[in-house]
Design a protein around this motif. Structure first.
Motif, PDB file in Angstrom:
ATOM      1  N   LYS A   1     -13.550  -4.144  -0.262  1.00 53.63           N
ATOM      2  CA  LYS A   1     -13.455  -2.694  -0.117  1.00 53.63           C
ATOM      3  C   LYS A   1     -13.114  -2.014  -1.450  1.00 53.63           C
ATOM      4  N   GLN A   2     -13.091  -2.812  -2.536  1.00 55.19           N
ATOM      5  CA  GLN A   2     -12.758  -2.284  -3.868  1.00 55.19           C
ATOM      6  C   GLN A   2     -11.352  -1.675  -3.910  1.00 55.19           C
TER       7      GLN A   2
ATOM      8  N   SER B   1       0.508 -18.806  -4.507  1.00 53.08           N
ATOM      9  CA  SER B   1      -0.428 -19.444  -3.585  1.00 53.08           C
ATOM     10  C   SER B   1      -1.514 -18.470  -3.147  1.00 53.08           C
ATOM     11  N   LYS B   2      -2.540 -19.020  -2.522  1.00 51.72           N
ATOM     12  CA  LYS B   2      -3.639 -18.196  -2.045  1.00 51.72           C
ATOM     13  C   LYS B   2      -3.126 -17.216  -0.992  1.00 51.72           C
ATOM     14  N   PRO B   3      -3.440 -15.934  -1.132  1.00 54.48           N
ATOM     15  CA  PRO B   3      -2.939 -14.945  -0.173  1.00 54.48           C
ATOM     16  C   PRO B   3      -3.684 -15.017   1.154  1.00 54.48           C
ATOM     17  N   PRO B   4      -3.107 -14.447   2.205  1.00 55.24           N
ATOM     18  CA  PRO B   4      -3.769 -14.448   3.511  1.00 55.24           C
ATOM     19  C   PRO B   4      -5.005 -13.557   3.518  1.00 55.24           C
ATOM     20  N   SER B   5      -5.788 -13.673   4.556  1.00 54.97           N
ATOM     21  CA  SER B   5      -7.086 -12.996   4.621  1.00 54.97           C
ATOM     22  C   SER B   5      -7.031 -11.479   4.467  1.00 54.97           C
ATOM     23  N   PRO B   6      -5.997 -10.769   4.950  1.00 46.17           N
ATOM     24  CA  PRO B   6      -6.011  -9.312   4.767  1.00 46.17           C
ATOM     25  C   PRO B   6      -6.125  -8.882   3.314  1.00 46.17           C
ATOM     26  N   LEU B   7      -5.479  -9.623   2.412  1.00 44.34           N
ATOM     27  CA  LEU B   7      -5.571  -9.272   1.004  1.00 44.34           C
ATOM     28  C   LEU B   7      -6.969  -9.527   0.471  1.00 44.34           C
ATOM     29  N   TRP B   8      -7.587 -10.630   0.898  1.00 47.55           N
ATOM     30  CA  TRP B   8      -8.937 -10.929   0.425  1.00 47.55           C
ATOM     31  C   TRP B   8      -9.925  -9.881   0.910  1.00 47.55           C
ATOM     32  N   ARG B   9      -9.740  -9.366   2.134  1.00 50.94           N
ATOM     33  CA  ARG B   9     -10.656  -8.353   2.658  1.00 50.94           C
ATOM     34  C   ARG B   9     -10.602  -7.074   1.832  1.00 50.94           C
ATOM     35  N   MET B  10      -9.450  -6.816   1.227  1.00 56.02           N
ATOM     36  CA  MET B  10      -9.320  -5.640   0.377  1.00 56.02           C
ATOM     37  C   MET B  10     -10.236  -5.723  -0.844  1.00 56.02           C
ATOM     38  N   ARG B  11     -10.570  -6.930  -1.262  1.00 53.16           N
ATOM     39  CA  ARG B  11     -11.445  -7.093  -2.426  1.00 53.16           C
ATOM     40  C   ARG B  11     -12.817  -6.497  -2.165  1.00 53.16           C
TER      41      ARG B  11
ATOM     42  N   LEU C   1       0.409  -0.098   2.937  1.00 56.35           N
ATOM     43  CA  LEU C   1       0.939   0.167   1.598  1.00 56.35           C
ATOM     44  C   LEU C   1      -0.114   0.753   0.668  1.00 56.35           C
ATOM     45  N   VAL C   2      -1.255   0.093   0.546  1.00 58.22           N
ATOM     46  CA  VAL C   2      -2.258   0.523  -0.431  1.00 58.22           C
ATOM     47  C   VAL C   2      -2.753   1.943  -0.146  1.00 58.22           C
ATOM     48  N   PRO C   3      -3.121   2.284   1.089  1.00 59.25           N
ATOM     49  CA  PRO C   3      -3.545   3.671   1.347  1.00 59.25           C
ATOM     50  C   PRO C   3      -2.424   4.696   1.173  1.00 59.25           C
TER      51      PRO C   3
ATOM     52  N   PHE D   1      -8.904   0.026  -9.636  1.00 55.08           N
ATOM     53  CA  PHE D   1      -8.413  -0.401  -8.331  1.00 55.08           C
ATOM     54  C   PHE D   1      -7.006   0.143  -8.093  1.00 55.08           C
ATOM     55  N   PRO D   2      -6.624   0.389  -6.842  1.00 54.40           N
ATOM     56  CA  PRO D   2      -5.243   0.795  -6.572  1.00 54.40           C
ATOM     57  C   PRO D   2      -4.252  -0.363  -6.628  1.00 54.40           C
ATOM     58  N   ALA D   3      -4.746  -1.617  -6.482  1.00 52.43           N
ATOM     59  CA  ALA D   3      -3.848  -2.774  -6.464  1.00 52.43           C
ATOM     60  C   ALA D   3      -4.462  -3.942  -7.225  1.00 52.43           C
ATOM     61  N   THR D   4      -3.600  -4.730  -7.861  1.00 51.10           N
ATOM     62  CA  THR D   4      -4.019  -5.932  -8.581  1.00 51.10           C
ATOM     63  C   THR D   4      -3.146  -7.090  -8.137  1.00 51.10           C
ATOM     64  N   LEU D   5      -3.764  -8.236  -7.899  1.00 49.38           N
ATOM     65  CA  LEU D   5      -3.048  -9.453  -7.516  1.00 49.38           C
ATOM     66  C   LEU D   5      -3.281 -10.512  -8.584  1.00 49.38           C
ATOM     67  N   VAL D   6      -2.207 -11.023  -9.175  1.00 51.39           N
ATOM     68  CA  VAL D   6      -2.296 -12.088 -10.175  1.00 51.39           C
ATOM     69  C   VAL D   6      -1.771 -13.368  -9.535  1.00 51.39           C
ATOM     70  N   THR D   7      -2.607 -14.396  -9.493  1.00 51.50           N
ATOM     71  CA  THR D   7      -2.221 -15.658  -8.863  1.00 51.50           C
ATOM     72  C   THR D   7      -2.112 -16.767  -9.901  1.00 51.50           C
TER      73      THR D   7
END
Length: 203
Positions: free
Chosen positions: A172-173, A160-170, A144-146, A28-34
């Protein structure tokens, strides 16, 4: 201090987490640790950063929510405090529109996008939850990611739980999410921690 990778002296090596993060970097290009405060996110990220020859670190605070402040520190983390691109032209600007953010990405990454880096570089944004509610964050993250150069991975830490744009990235891999349950110490890691601290491992 905000753009310096924290020291990891006194921590134990957690090969399970390192392997998990390395796999995420490769896929993945990005990783989120919560995880909640004190769950070990920063220590894990700092230890993981030691595996990379080029690391950019930015510890975000609540006072960094204005675009002028954030863009200045983010550029400084990438290029150094004295670099040309780290001097924000928007000294008092709280918000930024899509064109301004796109120009910011071009200034910071434009010359590197076409270059194939031999070694993977790591960008760490610690405590990114301070930006979840600001008006420019969704546009910033979507660009940022692209915009990341080849061979560059971004690691984000939040409470905390991130907003929906970050979840949508999941879907899309483009983003891998690792939560607190995954980074929690398992029995073997707990025992190793107790041994390192010279504490008894049995009652």
């Amino acid at each position: 201090e905000k753009i310096i990778t924290p020291s990891v002296c006194g921590t134990i090596e957690r090969k399970r987490i390192t392997s998990l993060l390395m796999r995420s970097v490769s896929q993945f290009p990005a990783t989120l640790v919560t995880g909640r405060a004190g769950s070990g996110k920063t220590a894990l990220a700092a230890a993981f950063a030691s595996y990379f020859s080029k690391v950019s670190w930015y510890s975000i605070e609540s006072t960094d929510a204005s675009w002028a402040v954030f863009s200045k520190y983010f550029s400084a983390s990438l290029h150094g405090p004295e670099s040309r691109v780290s001097r924000s032209e928007l000294e008092s600007k709280e918000q930024a529109d899509q064109s301004e953010i796109a120009k910011f990405m071009l200034d910071n990454f434009g010359g590197l996008i076409s270059l194939r880096q031999r070694e993977t570089s790591l960008i760490v944004l610690d405590d990114i939850h301070h930006l979840f509610d600001v008006g420019w964050f969704e546009c910033f993250f979507n660009l940022l990611v692209p915009s990341l150069p080849s061979g560059t991975h971004i690691l984000m830490l939040c409470r905390s739980k991130p907003p929906s744009p970050l979840w949508r990235m999941r879907s899309k891999q483009m983003l891998n999410v690792i939560d607190e349950k995954v980074i929690a110490f398992n029995p073997g890691e707990t025992e190793a921690l107790f041994e390192a601290m010279k504490l008894p491992t049995t009652k």
